[in-house]
Write an enzyme that holds these catalytic residues in place. Structure first.
Site, PDB file in Angstrom:
ATOM      1  N   ALA A 110      11.421  13.154  28.160  1.00  0.00           N
ATOM      2  CA  ALA A 110      12.555  14.062  28.297  1.00  0.00           C
ATOM      3  C   ALA A 110      13.937  13.423  28.373  1.00  0.00           C
ATOM      4  O   ALA A 110      14.925  14.074  28.031  1.00  0.00           O
ATOM      5  CB  ALA A 110      12.357  14.943  29.538  1.00  0.00           C
ATOM      6  N   LYS A 115      17.385  18.259  25.615  1.00  0.00           N
ATOM      7  CA  LYS A 115      16.398  19.260  25.204  1.00  0.00           C
ATOM      8  C   LYS A 115      15.800  19.965  26.419  1.00  0.00           C
ATOM      9  O   LYS A 115      15.471  21.157  26.362  1.00  0.00           O
ATOM     10  CB  LYS A 115      15.323  18.604  24.346  1.00  0.00           C
ATOM     11  N   ARG A 138      15.921   5.697  32.859  1.00  0.00           N
ATOM     12  CA  ARG A 138      16.126   6.909  32.066  1.00  0.00           C
ATOM     13  C   ARG A 138      15.716   8.150  32.858  1.00  0.00           C
ATOM     14  O   ARG A 138      16.340   9.206  32.745  1.00  0.00           O
ATOM     15  CB  ARG A 138      15.342   6.812  30.758  1.00  0.00           C
ATOM     16  N   CYS A 231      13.721  11.400  15.803  1.00  0.00           N
ATOM     17  CA  CYS A 231      15.020  11.263  15.136  1.00  0.00           C
ATOM     18  C   CYS A 231      14.951  10.122  14.113  1.00  0.00           C
ATOM     19  O   CYS A 231      15.836   9.271  14.052  1.00  0.00           O
ATOM     20  CB  CYS A 231      16.144  11.040  16.147  1.00  0.00           C
TER      21      CYS A 231
END
Length: 460
Positions: A110, A115, A138, A231
């Site tokens: 996440a 998102k 993170r 991505c």
């Protein structure tokens, strides 16, 4: 921009006659986007308030393009959590997953949380959102964003995906897997990523993605849906990854698959696929809001001193000892864990053995029989709670003096207004009735309660 020769050769073979257009896209300025936080306001309301936004992003119901020279991250509205700055193509995966209020949703990889916030807005203050990231730093950024943007029904974990299945089982209605990838679609946004690209790195990510995807079937309830996204352009990490998954798990069905190319859309590269588990359950699954709570050990209840501290705080801010309970989401309870006062969902299974950064909405702490509200409590309050507060400082964004005072608050300064005194106790600080945080009254002053790690830094 200098791109690796092996990457360019790969793209030329993949794209064929589209390759020159693809290559030309690197000479075009990239586009920037932001998304209205549906927990706070509608896209139309944001457009009226924030004049830097431009045309809507076609694949996002609440996203807009904006000119990068406008720096929307330096507006006080950003600190009130009214919008999140997000690359336009990255808005597609959560849109495609399309969760509904009351559902149980997992964002498996996440961080930093863009998102996750999009999923939270679809859920509203109902249901449960579990967000997870393997990397500790993170995961901390993920927690900060969850709290700053007012998500109240989220659980924040710092775990490997493989550790989640034994705890949750077939718990989730929907799962988002925004997988770690080689990032080829981000080269225009972050040129340094191109320097680290190699075919060996692509293979490494393929292995990680397969390991993550292998955890999905044991976490998803029968009939549930999953969205997989990256991505990157690499077929090995995208279409071939989906083919491999469907081979190993034939009870899944590919519902939709989309590619976002920078020479086709105003955005960077993205791949998104939606799958459904067609496993037939033995009996019909009840609607999300009708399910029974998970079996679990009783939570630590609030002692009488804590209850009194909460009542005193509520009396200070709202003039009513019990009204604070009205701002709590449905389907949960207020408990105490290690001195922290939290709202937790009753649907949550025991989280023993997991690295839990936050098990619910952090309301605050009790110190010397007095309640100290958390920044997350302020940012998670609905506008109705802010309007109902009797002990507050509400600033108008359109007023130059008020805007200046808001910036002082966001910098962490003590506040003073000529001719005004402040009652003892906590005051809710708001911008156009959108909560920013807390300050403590002390006669002629308001002592700043805005957390250091969230503060406005000049020159950013």
């Amino acid at each position: 921009m200098k791109l690796p020769a092996a990457f360019l050769n790969k793209m030329e073979k993949l794209l064929g006659q589209d390759y020159p257009q693809f290559l030309q896209s690197y000479a075009v300025p990239r586009t920037a986007g932001l998304r209205a936080n549906g927990l706070k306001l509608t896209p139309e309301e944001l457009k009226k308030r924030l004049h830097v936004i431009e045309e809507p992003i076609p694949w996002s119901r609440d996203g807009y393009y904006y000119s990068e020279v406008t720096r929307p991250a330096k507006h006080p509205y950003y600190y009130a959590g009214l919008y999140y700055i997000q690359e336009p193509s990255a808005m597609l995966p959560a849109e495609l997953l399309h969760p509904s209020p009351g559902e149980r949703v997992l964002d498996l990889c996440a961080a930093p949380g863009g998102k996750s916030l999009q999923l939270a807005a679809r859920l509203g203050r109902e249901g449960l959102l579990v967000v997870n990231d393997l990397q500790p730093q993170r995961a901390k950024v993920l927690l900060k964003n969850i709290e700053r943007f007012g998500v109240v029904n989220a659980i924040v974990l710092n775990e490997s995906p493989q550790h989640l299945a034994p705890v949750f089982g077939e718990f989730f209605d929907k799962i988002l897997v925004d997988a770690p990838c080689s990032g080829e679609g981000m080269f225009r946004k972050e040129p340094d990523m191109a320097k680290d690209w190699s075919e060996e790195a692509v293979d490494k990510y393929v292995g990680w993605q397969q390991e993550i995807l292998a955890t999905v079937p044991s976490l998803l309830k029968p009939g549930g849906e999953v969205v997989y996204s990256t991505c990157t352009f690499s077929p090995e990490e995208n279409e071939q990854q989906m083919e491999n998954f469907l081979t190993h798990y034939p009870h899944f069905e590919l519902i939709e698959q989309k590619r976002m190319w920078p020479h086709w859309v105003k955005g960077e590269g993205h791949f998104v696929a939606k799958l459904k588990d067609n496993t037939a359950s033995e009996k019909e699954t009840p609607p999300a809001d009708k399910r029974k709570a998970s079996k679990k050990q009783p939570n630590p209840t609030l002692d009488e001193a804590t209850k009194q501290a909460l009542a005193d705080f509520s009396q200070q801010v709202w003039g009513n000892k019990k009204i604070w309970q009205e701002w709590m989401p449905r389907g949960g309870q207020v408990i105490e864990r290690a001195g922290h006062i939290l709202w937790e969902s009753i649907a949550l299974p025991p989280l023993r053995g997991l690295k839990v950064l936050r098990s619910g909405w952090l309301l605050g702490t009790v110190e010397r029989k007095r309640f100290r509200p958390s920044p997350a409590l302020a940012l998670g309050l609905p506008v109705e709670a802010a309007k109902a507060a009797v002990q507050k400082l509400n600033l108008a964004a359109g007023n130059e003096a008020d805007c200046s005072l808001a910036l002082r608050y966001l910098r962490g300064e003590t506040l003073q207004q000529e001719g005004r005194t402040w009652a003892k106790g906590w005051h809710l600080v708001c911008l156009d009735h959108f909560p920013l945080g807390w300050a403590k009254g002390d006669g002629n002053w308001l002592k700043n309660g805005f957390p250091p790690g969230w503060r406005w830094i000049d020159g950013d």
